[in-house]
Design an enzyme around this catalytic site. Structure first.
Site, mmCIF file in Angstrom:
data_model
loop_
_atom_site.group_PDB
_atom_site.id
_atom_site.type_symbol
_atom_site.label_atom_id
_atom_site.label_comp_id
_atom_site.label_asym_id
_atom_site.label_seq_id
_atom_site.Cartn_x
_atom_site.Cartn_y
_atom_site.Cartn_z
ATOM 1 N N GLU A 30 0.852 -1.199 0.000
ATOM 2 C CA GLU A 30 0.000 0.000 0.000
ATOM 3 C C GLU A 30 0.881 1.241 0.000
ATOM 4 O OE1 GLU A 30 -2.473 2.838 -0.230
ATOM 5 O OE2 GLU A 30 -3.268 0.804 -0.339
ATOM 6 N N HIS A 43 -2.629 4.951 2.293
ATOM 7 C CA HIS A 43 -3.294 4.708 3.570
ATOM 8 C C HIS A 43 -3.948 3.336 3.582
ATOM 9 C CE1 HIS A 43 -2.836 9.002 4.209
ATOM 10 N NE2 HIS A 43 -3.517 9.237 3.103
ATOM 11 N N GLY A 82 -7.731 2.334 2.317
ATOM 12 C CA GLY A 82 -8.059 2.800 0.987
ATOM 13 C C GLY A 82 -8.963 4.020 0.948
ATOM 14 N N ILE A 83 -9.552 4.259 -0.217
ATOM 15 C CA ILE A 83 -10.426 5.407 -0.422
ATOM 16 C C ILE A 83 -11.640 5.332 0.495
ATOM 17 C CG2 ILE A 83 -11.976 6.541 -2.069
ATOM 18 C CD1 ILE A 83 -9.037 7.125 -2.543
ATOM 19 N N ILE A 105 -25.579 12.515 -4.910
ATOM 20 C CA ILE A 105 -26.763 12.776 -4.086
ATOM 21 C C ILE A 105 -26.396 12.920 -2.615
ATOM 22 C CG2 ILE A 105 -28.871 11.703 -3.216
ATOM 23 C CD1 ILE A 105 -29.256 13.095 -5.884
ATOM 24 N N GLU A 143 -28.375 15.829 -13.958
ATOM 25 C CA GLU A 143 -28.215 14.422 -14.314
ATOM 26 C C GLU A 143 -28.516 14.260 -15.806
ATOM 27 O OE1 GLU A 143 -27.607 10.820 -15.012
ATOM 28 O OE2 GLU A 143 -27.278 11.356 -12.907
ATOM 29 N N VAL A 201 -19.382 12.136 -11.554
ATOM 30 C CA VAL A 201 -19.823 11.429 -12.758
ATOM 31 C C VAL A 201 -19.277 10.009 -12.814
ATOM 32 C CG1 VAL A 201 -20.171 13.516 -14.102
ATOM 33 C CG2 VAL A 201 -17.902 12.483 -14.044
ATOM 34 N N MET A 232 -19.335 -0.782 -7.723
ATOM 35 C CA MET A 232 -18.120 -0.338 -7.053
ATOM 36 C C MET A 232 -18.437 0.070 -5.620
ATOM 37 S SD MET A 232 -16.214 1.552 -10.205
ATOM 38 C CE MET A 232 -15.525 0.585 -11.564
ATOM 39 N N HIS A 261 -42.593 -5.413 17.208
ATOM 40 C CA HIS A 261 -43.389 -4.182 17.214
ATOM 41 C C HIS A 261 -43.053 -3.368 18.468
ATOM 42 C CE1 HIS A 261 -46.881 -1.549 16.750
ATOM 43 N NE2 HIS A 261 -47.098 -1.722 18.045
#
Length: 465
Positions: free
Chosen positions: A35, A38, A41-42, A187, A204, A270, A317, A444
Site C-alpha cells: 500500500e 493509507h 483505501g479510499i 446525491i 443528471e 460522474v 463499485m 413491534h
C-alpha cells in the site's frame, strides 16, 4: 526485509485488499499487502466512512433546527465548518489505525510503497520513486481501486471544481453549489451541503436521478429532495464550465435550451474509473475492458495466479462487494470451493436524507428478464414507529416472481432503510419464498414491520393499509 517470497501478495490496502489479507492469513497462507498511501483505501480514508461522519453532523444539525417538532427548544443553532471536517477526519484516522492493528494481529506483512506486476508471480515495489524491492508470490491479487472519472472540458481543478476529495474538506461552506451526476456520491453530497444551508442544483444526464435504483423509489426520493429545496435537472448535460473570480458559471442544456447557472463551487460526481495504469498489466496476459480488469466470479483473470477484486474489477463499485470478493478469491486460492460472487445479491445504500437502499432486480429489470411479477408496497405513514420518529414519509417495495414466490428484489426510501435492507439480503441468500417471509414474526414497534407488510401487500394480505 528478510522475507521476499509469499504465498499471496495483495496490491492495494483498501476494503477488498485488507480483508483479503486477513482471510488469507487466517487460512495459513504467508501473506503480504502493498500500500502506497493509507491502509483502508479510499473508502475508509476518503469515501464511505468520512462522508458518513459529515452526514451525521448534517443530520444532527437538521434535528436541532427542527427541535420544536419534537417538543424541544434549541436556541442559536449554528455550526463550525472546520470542526465538522476535523471530526470527519478524526473518524477516518481512527479506523486507519485499526486496520494497521489488524494487519499486525494477523501477521500480515505490510509493504510500504507502490506495487506493480513484474511478470506473473513477481511484484516490484517503489517508494518515493525509488526501488524498494521485488517480491515473489504464488498468487497476486490486484485490489488497486478506482478514482474519480473526469469528463473532457469539465475536469476538476481542486479549487472551484471539486471531486469528492475536496468536497469532504471544505474550508468554508459555499453559498451555492452545482453537483454534476446524481448517483450515490452526487446525491449524498447534495444532501449534506443542502442541509448545511447551501443552495444546491443537481444535473443528471439521464432521465432519472439515482439511475441504478427502482424508478418508483427514485421518483419518491426526487419529490422529497425538491420539497426540501434542492433543484434537480434530469435529461440535462453540463456543456461547459467558465471559471470566474467569484466562482463558476455552468452552461446546462436540457435538450430544449441552454441555461447558465452561476455557483460558488461545482462537484463532479460522474462516476469512477479503475486504477489499471502503471500496475504492470502489460507484463501479463491480464485483459481489461472499458477501464476495468476482466475477472470471473472468483477474481481470476486471464493470467494464472493473478486475480482482481474490488473497484478495479468492475461494478458495483462498493466496499462491501470488494470485501466479499476478497474473501471468495482467497478461499478459492486455498481450495475451499466458495460460492462465486452473485452481484444480484449485493445491497446498495445511499445515505442522503431520505436514505435509499436496495437489493436485487428492480421491477422494470424483473419484467425485462421475463418474470411475471407480484409487487408489494408499504408506506412509512402506515407504520407507528415511523410516525413516532417524526419520519412518516417513505416507501418499502418488494418484487416477487409470480409463479415461484422467489424474492427478486427489494427497494426502500426513508429513514434508516440502509439498516433495514439486510433483512431482505439474508432472505434472498437463503432463497426464501414469500410464504416464509409472511410467516416470520417482526417485532413491534419497529420500522422493520414495513418489510413484512410490503410482502403481505404483494399477495393481497396487507394489514395496516
Amino acid at each position: 526485509m528478510s522475507e521476499t517470497s509469499f504465498d499471496v501478495i495483495i496490491i492495494g490496502g483498501g476494503p477488498g485488499g485488507y480483508v483479503a489479507a486477513i482471510r488469507s492469513a487466517q487460512l495459513g497462507l504467508k501473506t503480504a499487502i502493498v500500500e502506497e498511501k493509507h491502509l483502508g483505501g479510499i473508502c475508509l480514508n476518503w469515501g464511505c466512512i468520512p462522508t458518513k461522519a459529515l452526514l451525521r453532523s448534517s443530520e444532527i444539525y437538521h434535528y436541532m433546527q427542527n427541535a420544536k417538532d419534537y417538543g424541544l427548544t434549541a436556541d442559536k443553532v449554528g455550526y463550525d465548518t472546520e470542526a465538522i471536517v476535523k471530526r470527519s477526519r478524526a473518524v477516518a484516522a481512527q479506523l486507519n489505525k485499526g486496520v494497521g492493528h489488524l494487519m499486525k494481529k494477523n501477521k500480515v506483512t505490510v509493504i510500504d510503497g507502490r506495487g506493480r506486476l513484474d511478470g506473473p508471480g513477481k511484484v516490484a515495489v517503489k517508494k518515493d520513486g525509488k526501488d524498494a524491492g521485488t517480491y515473489k508470490a504464488k498468487h497476486v491479487i490486484l485490489a488497486t481501486g478506482a478514482r474519480p472519472r473526469a469528463l473532457p472540458g469539465l475536469e476538476p481543478d481542486g479549487d472551484k471544481v471539486w471531486t469528492y476529495f475536496e468536497a469532504m474538506v471544505p474550508k468554508e461552506m459555499p453559498k451555492s453549489l452545482l453537483v454534476i451526476g446524481s448517483g450515490a456520491i452526487g446525491i449524498e453530497f447534495a444532501s449534506f451541503y443542502h442541509t448545511m444551508g447551501v443552495e444546491v442544483t443537481v444535473v443528471e444526464i439521464l432521465d432519472q436521478i439515482l439511475p441504478v435504483e427502482d424508478a418508483e423509489i427514485a421518483a419518491h426520493a426526487r419529490k422529497r429532495f425538491e420539497k426540501q429545496g434542492i433543484e434537480i435537472m434530469t435529461g440535462a448535460k453540463v456543456e461547459k464550465l467558465d471559471k470566474t473570480k467569484s466562482g463558476v458559471t455552468a452552461t446546462v442544456n436540457d435538450g430544449k435550451e441552454s441555461r447558465k447557472i452561476a455557483v460558488d463551487k461545482v462537484i463532479s460526481a460522474v462516476g469512477v474509473t479503475g486504477n489499471i495504469e502503471d500496475i504492470g498489466l502489460e507484463t501479463t496476459k491480464v485483459k481489461t475492458d472499458r477501464g476495468i480488469i476482466v475477472a470471473d466470479g472468483y477474481g481470476k483473470t486471464a493470467e494464472p495466479g493473478v486475480y482482481a477484486i474490488g473497484d478495479v474489477a468492475g461494478p458495483p463499485m462498493l466496499a462491501h462487494k470488494a470485501e466479499h470478493e476478497g474473501v471468495i478469491c482467497v478461499e478459492a486460492i486455498a481450495g475451499l470451493k466458495p460460492h462465486a460472487m452473485d452481484k444480484l445479491k449485493i445491497p446498495g445504500c445511499t445515505y442522503c436524507q431520505p436514505q435509499i437502499a436496495s437489493v436485487g432486480l428492480t421491477e422494470a429489470q424483473a419484467k425485462e428478464k421475463g418474470h411475471e411479477v407480484r409487487v408489494g408496497r408499504f408506506p412509512f405513514i402506515g407504520n407507528g414507529k415511523a410516525i413516532a420518529l417524526g419520519e412518516p414519509e417513505g416507501l418499502v417495495k418488494t418484487v416477487f416472481d409470480k409463479k415461484t414466490g422467489q424474492l427478486l428484489g427489494a427497494h426502500m426510501v426513508g429513514a434508516e432503510v440502509t439498516e433495514l435492507i439486510q433483512g431482505y439480503v439474508v432472505a434472498m441468500n437463503l432463497e426464501t419464498t414469500e410464504e416464509e417471509l409472511m410467516h416470520t414474526v417482526f417485532p413491534h414497534p419497529t420500522l422493520s414491520e414495513m418489510m413484512h407488510e410490503a410482502v403481505l401487500d404483494a399477495y393481497g394480505r396487507v394489514i395496516h393499509m
